[in-house]
Design a protein around this motif. Structure first.
Motif, PDB file in Angstrom:
ATOM      1  N   TYR A 263       0.792  -1.281  -0.018  1.00 23.51           N
ATOM      2  CA  TYR A 263      -0.236  -0.070   0.022  1.00 23.51           C
ATOM      3  C   TYR A 263       0.975   1.258  -0.012  1.00 23.51           C
ATOM      4  CZ  TYR A 263      -3.296  -3.535   1.261  1.00 23.51           C
ATOM      5  OH  TYR A 263      -4.132  -4.779   1.190  1.00 23.51           O
ATOM      6  N   PHE A 264       0.671   1.863  -1.067  1.00 18.00           N
ATOM      7  CA  PHE A 264       1.707   3.160  -1.209  1.00 18.00           C
ATOM      8  C   PHE A 264       0.880   4.414  -1.233  1.00 18.00           C
ATOM      9  CE2 PHE A 264       4.657   5.648  -4.091  1.00 18.00           C
ATOM     10  CZ  PHE A 264       5.804   4.846  -3.977  1.00 18.00           C
ATOM     11  N   GLY A 265       1.591   5.337  -0.470  1.00 20.27           N
ATOM     12  CA  GLY A 265       0.723   6.546  -0.196  1.00 20.27           C
ATOM     13  C   GLY A 265       1.862   7.824  -0.088  1.00 20.27           C
ATOM     14  N   SER A 266       1.321   9.066  -0.053  1.00 18.82           N
ATOM     15  CA  SER A 266       2.089  10.364   0.053  1.00 18.82           C
ATOM     16  C   SER A 266       1.594  11.167   0.875  1.00 18.82           C
ATOM     17  CB  SER A 266       2.489  10.916  -1.191  1.00 18.82           C
ATOM     18  OG  SER A 266       3.078  12.116  -1.255  1.00 18.82           O
ATOM     19  N   LEU A 267       2.295  11.992   1.692  1.00 22.38           N
ATOM     20  CA  LEU A 267       1.770  13.274   2.462  1.00 22.38           C
ATOM     21  C   LEU A 267       2.692  14.373   2.131  1.00 22.38           C
ATOM     22  CD1 LEU A 267       1.466  11.965   6.206  1.00 22.38           C
ATOM     23  CD2 LEU A 267      -0.401  12.677   4.560  1.00 22.38           C
ATOM     24  N   GLY A 268       2.704  14.526   0.929  1.00 26.48           N
ATOM     25  CA  GLY A 268       3.539  15.529   0.277  1.00 26.48           C
ATOM     26  C   GLY A 268       2.799  16.788  -0.171  1.00 26.48           C
ATOM     27  N   GLY A 269       1.858  17.138   0.685  1.00 27.03           N
ATOM     28  CA  GLY A 269       0.857  18.094   0.410  1.00 27.03           C
ATOM     29  C   GLY A 269       1.354  19.442   1.126  1.00 27.03           C
ATOM     30  N   ALA A 270       0.655  20.591   0.649  1.00 24.59           N
ATOM     31  CA  ALA A 270       0.658  21.543   1.235  1.00 24.59           C
ATOM     32  C   ALA A 270       0.019  21.682   2.689  1.00 24.59           C
ATOM     33  CB  ALA A 270       0.251  23.104   0.389  1.00 24.59           C
ATOM     34  N   SER A 271       0.509  22.780   3.308  1.00 23.92           N
ATOM     35  CA  SER A 271       0.179  22.754   4.908  1.00 23.92           C
ATOM     36  C   SER A 271      -0.008  24.071   5.197  1.00 23.92           C
ATOM     37  CB  SER A 271       1.187  21.850   5.849  1.00 23.92           C
ATOM     38  OG  SER A 271       2.467  22.577   5.556  1.00 23.92           O
ATOM     39  N   ILE A 272      -0.517  24.208   6.556  1.00 19.73           N
ATOM     40  CA  ILE A 272      -0.669  25.719   7.355  1.00 19.73           C
ATOM     41  C   ILE A 272       0.419  26.483   6.913  1.00 19.73           C
ATOM     42  CG2 ILE A 272      -0.948  26.857   9.407  1.00 19.73           C
ATOM     43  CD1 ILE A 272      -3.697  25.714   7.972  1.00 19.73           C
ATOM     44  N   SER A 273       1.605  25.813   7.475  1.00 21.70           N
ATOM     45  CA  SER A 273       2.861  26.838   7.473  1.00 21.70           C
ATOM     46  C   SER A 273       3.995  26.592   6.276  1.00 21.70           C
ATOM     47  CB  SER A 273       3.740  26.570   8.891  1.00 21.70           C
ATOM     48  OG  SER A 273       4.090  25.253   8.852  1.00 21.70           O
ATOM     49  N   ASN A 274       3.234  25.737   5.400  1.00 19.71           N
ATOM     50  CA  ASN A 274       4.053  25.546   4.152  1.00 19.71           C
ATOM     51  C   ASN A 274       3.260  25.417   2.941  1.00 19.71           C
ATOM     52  OD1 ASN A 274       6.347  25.008   2.545  1.00 19.71           O
ATOM     53  ND2 ASN A 274       6.898  23.173   3.193  1.00 19.71           N
ATOM     54  N   PRO A 275       2.395  26.371   2.824  1.00 16.49           N
ATOM     55  CA  PRO A 275       1.368  26.450   1.776  1.00 16.49           C
ATOM     56  C   PRO A 275       1.715  26.091   0.176  1.00 16.49           C
ATOM     57  CG  PRO A 275       1.696  28.722   2.401  1.00 16.49           C
ATOM     58  CD  PRO A 275       2.742  27.940   3.154  1.00 16.49           C
ATOM     59  N   ASN A 276       3.049  26.329   0.039  1.00 20.54           N
ATOM     60  CA  ASN A 276       3.424  26.310  -1.412  1.00 20.54           C
ATOM     61  C   ASN A 276       4.390  24.840  -1.606  1.00 20.54           C
ATOM     62  OD1 ASN A 276       2.555  28.707  -2.207  1.00 20.54           O
ATOM     63  ND2 ASN A 276       4.344  29.532  -0.956  1.00 20.54           N
ATOM     64  N   ALA A 277       4.191  23.915  -0.551  1.00 23.08           N
ATOM     65  CA  ALA A 277       4.822  22.677  -0.919  1.00 23.08           C
ATOM     66  C   ALA A 277       4.492  21.994  -1.974  1.00 23.08           C
ATOM     67  CB  ALA A 277       4.722  21.743   0.516  1.00 23.08           C
ATOM     68  N   GLY A 286      -0.608   9.550  -4.559  1.00 17.44           N
ATOM     69  CA  GLY A 286       0.187   8.425  -4.473  1.00 17.44           C
ATOM     70  C   GLY A 286       0.333   7.697  -5.688  1.00 17.44           C
ATOM     71  N   GLN A 287      -0.581   7.777  -6.767  1.00 22.22           N
ATOM     72  CA  GLN A 287      -0.058   7.487  -8.160  1.00 22.22           C
ATOM     73  C   GLN A 287       0.935   8.302  -8.748  1.00 22.22           C
ATOM     74  OE1 GLN A 287      -2.047   5.123 -10.486  1.00 22.22           O
ATOM     75  NE2 GLN A 287      -0.111   5.406 -11.306  1.00 22.22           N
ATOM     76  N   GLU A 288       1.089   9.505  -8.471  1.00 29.23           N
ATOM     77  CA  GLU A 288       2.151  10.087  -8.988  1.00 29.23           C
ATOM     78  C   GLU A 288       3.340   9.940  -8.231  1.00 29.23           C
ATOM     79  OE1 GLU A 288       4.255  12.830 -11.361  1.00 29.23           O
ATOM     80  OE2 GLU A 288       2.065  12.005 -11.760  1.00 29.23           O
ATOM     81  N   GLN A 289       3.456   9.803  -6.951  1.00 29.18           N
ATOM     82  CA  GLN A 289       4.591   9.515  -6.325  1.00 29.18           C
ATOM     83  C   GLN A 289       5.097   8.068  -6.799  1.00 29.18           C
ATOM     84  OE1 GLN A 289       6.686  11.096  -4.329  1.00 29.18           O
ATOM     85  NE2 GLN A 289       5.344  13.143  -4.490  1.00 29.18           N
ATOM     86  N   LEU A 290       4.417   7.012  -7.186  1.00 25.73           N
ATOM     87  CA  LEU A 290       4.606   5.819  -7.594  1.00 25.73           C
ATOM     88  C   LEU A 290       5.404   6.104  -8.880  1.00 25.73           C
ATOM     89  CD1 LEU A 290       4.452   2.781  -7.364  1.00 25.73           C
ATOM     90  CD2 LEU A 290       2.395   2.668  -8.316  1.00 25.73           C
ATOM     91  N   ARG A 291       4.826   6.799  -9.743  1.00 24.07           N
ATOM     92  CA  ARG A 291       5.527   7.142 -11.109  1.00 24.07           C
ATOM     93  C   ARG A 291       6.921   7.588 -10.959  1.00 24.07           C
ATOM     94  NH1 ARG A 291       5.815  10.957 -15.350  1.00 24.07           N
ATOM     95  NH2 ARG A 291       4.827  12.684 -14.160  1.00 24.07           N
ATOM     96  N   THR A 292       7.261   8.380  -9.723  1.00 24.35           N
ATOM     97  CA  THR A 292       8.320   9.240  -9.510  1.00 24.35           C
ATOM     98  C   THR A 292       9.328   7.887  -9.035  1.00 24.35           C
ATOM     99  OG1 THR A 292       7.462  11.215  -8.932  1.00 24.35           O
ATOM    100  CG2 THR A 292       9.387  10.770  -8.233  1.00 24.35           C
ATOM    101  N   ALA A 293       8.816   7.080  -8.403  1.00 24.56           N
ATOM    102  CA  ALA A 293       9.507   6.117  -7.492  1.00 24.56           C
ATOM    103  C   ALA A 293      10.097   5.202  -8.431  1.00 24.56           C
ATOM    104  CB  ALA A 293       8.647   5.424  -6.224  1.00 24.56           C
ATOM    105  N   THR A 294       9.485   4.785  -9.624  1.00 28.87           N
ATOM    106  CA  THR A 294      10.190   3.821 -10.541  1.00 28.87           C
ATOM    107  C   THR A 294      11.406   4.340 -11.165  1.00 28.87           C
ATOM    108  OG1 THR A 294       8.775   4.959 -12.373  1.00 28.87           O
ATOM    109  CG2 THR A 294       7.681   3.078 -11.357  1.00 28.87           C
TER     110      THR A 294
END
Length: 424
Positions: A263-277, A286-294
């Motif tokens: 099961y393959f996920g990501s938490l690479g989203g923008a947040s309160i104090s880092n809105p431009n992440a 998760g799909q996009e990160q899987l493509r990157t991981a290859t």
């Protein structure tokens, strides 16, 4: 024997009373609080705290307490954003009237509560746990001076214990037991379905991928507890409790994330104090990160990838933390993926080419919204363990070697770990 920890809420009892008297204008009689009569309960450290008989203005400062409060029918007047997110956790967006109506005020990030906003909200009860504030007496002192503060659980502790204590604080213990009973019945049902298809003989890995690297969700975190409850096995190197947060895996040891199914996920989203992440936490992320991981050396040689057994999933659900709603969502997701969709995942031949070097990567230092995702289960993980206000990150909170591959000594579930940097 409890592991040593710094937050000792018992020492705050007097200050809580004084603060509440000052806030309510009472003459020392807590029975006259705006929320009505008070009653004593014991927090996770077995310390007595006076809380309203019927709390009306509840603030939840962690993903588990927010999840639990909503499941128990409460309508928090304020919450913190989900890890690596700027709003309530993605998996909770359709849960509860307050969430659906957009009425939940965001009072800071999961590791960075906004004390001014919390005070202005005038709560009559604050719920927090070790997934958001850990080993930070200064932060706890500030919160206890605003309203009765109940510390409901430890990072990596049993989710049911945290849920039950949250229910006790909300005076909803009977409802909690009913919900737990329903969850237990549901896990047995899905476990039976998995067994009938021979899937309980397989191994399962939970991976968070962001910033070009991997972390493992081990057995002590809620997603890991859900797999255990369904009888799902982990690979030998993952068949353990971790330290209450995701375990980084070096790229040299990428094989350590492998299993029959992943099961393959990501938490690479923008947040309160880092809105431009940039990035995100949903299945598409998760799909996009899987493509990157290859494009990572060795990833395409993993058994799960070669057999098309990788499942992109919602990272807010699978790679962070929560309570009743999260646990049930994982059970439902497992049934959907493994039974209804016949365990057909992704991998070799189904995933597009990795992005060219320098593209589709989170800016350095920005992955996972390093502020809120920084230490999940206090930390659950994320890239860059985050230290909450007042914590210096030294001595009791040494940084975690990103190349340790999760080989550290596990902390028994339900124990406080004074050597973990807060969240991620």
């Amino acid at each position: 024997m409890r592991y040593p920890h710094k937050h000792t809420l018992g020492a705050l009892a007097a200050s809580v009373v004084v603060a509440m008297v000052a806030l309510t204008g009472c003459s020392g009689n807590m029975e006259l609080d705006a929320s009505g009569p008070m009653r004593p309960i014991k927090d996770v450290d077995d310390k007595s705290i006076d809380v309203p008989m019927k709390p009306k203005r509840v603030v939840t400062l962690s993903e588990p307490t927010t999840d639990a409060a909503l499941a128990l029918g409460a309508k928090p007047i304020g919450i913190v954003s989900g890890r690596g997110q700027s709003t309530v956790s993605n998996y909770l967006k359709d849960k509860g009237e307050a969430v659906k109506g957009g009425d939940l005020e965001i009072l800071g990030g999961v590791a960075n509560p906004d004390y001014e906003k919390i005070g202005a909200a005038k709560p009559d009860l604050i719920l927090v746990d070790g997934t958001s504030i850990n080993n930070n007496q200064q932060a706890l002192d500030k919160l206890a001076a605003i309203a009765p503060l109940v510390y409901t659980g430890y990072a990596g502790g049993p989710w049911k214990d945290n849920f039950r204590l949250t229910a006790k604080a909300l005076n909803e213990e009977a409802k909690a037991e009913s919900l737990i009973s329903g969850y237990d019945k549901r896990t047995k049902e899905v476990s039976g379905e998995l067994k009938s298809k021979g899937l309980l003989d397989k191994t399962y890995s939970i991976v968070r991928w962001e910033g070009g690297s991997a972390s493992l969700i081990l057995k002590e975190l809620p997603p890991g507890q859900a797999l255990t409850d369904m009888g799902m096995k982990r690979p030998k190197n993952q068949d353990m409790d971790g330290r209450g947060h995701s375990e980084p895996v070096s790229l040299e040891n990428i094989k350590d994330i492998d299993a029959d199914y992943m099961y393959f996920g990501s938490l690479g989203g923008a947040s309160i104090s880092n809105p431009n992440a940039g990035g995100g936490v949903d299945v598409a992320a998760g799909q996009e990160q899987l493509r990157t991981a290859t494009g990572t050396p060795g990833f395409s040689k993993l058994q799960a990838f070669g057999q098309n057994h990788v499942f992109p999933v919602d990272g807010s659900m699978w790679t962070s933390t929560g309570s009743y709603y999260l646990m049930n969502a994982i059970v439902d997701n497992v049934e959907d993926l493994m039974i209804k969709e016949d365990a057909k995942g992704q991998g070799k031949g189904t995933v597009g080419d990795a992005p060219a070097a320098g593209t589709d990567q989170a800016p350095e230092g920005d992955s996972a919204g390093a502020d809120d995702a920084g230490g999940d289960e206090s930390g659950i993980g994320g890239s860059g363990e985050d230290v909450p206000p007042g914590a210096d990150g030294s001595e009791d909170s040494p940084s975690i070697d990103p190349g340790d591959g999760g080989g550290s000594t596990p902390i028994p579930p339900g124990k406080k770990n004074s050597n973990v940097v807060v969240p991620g």
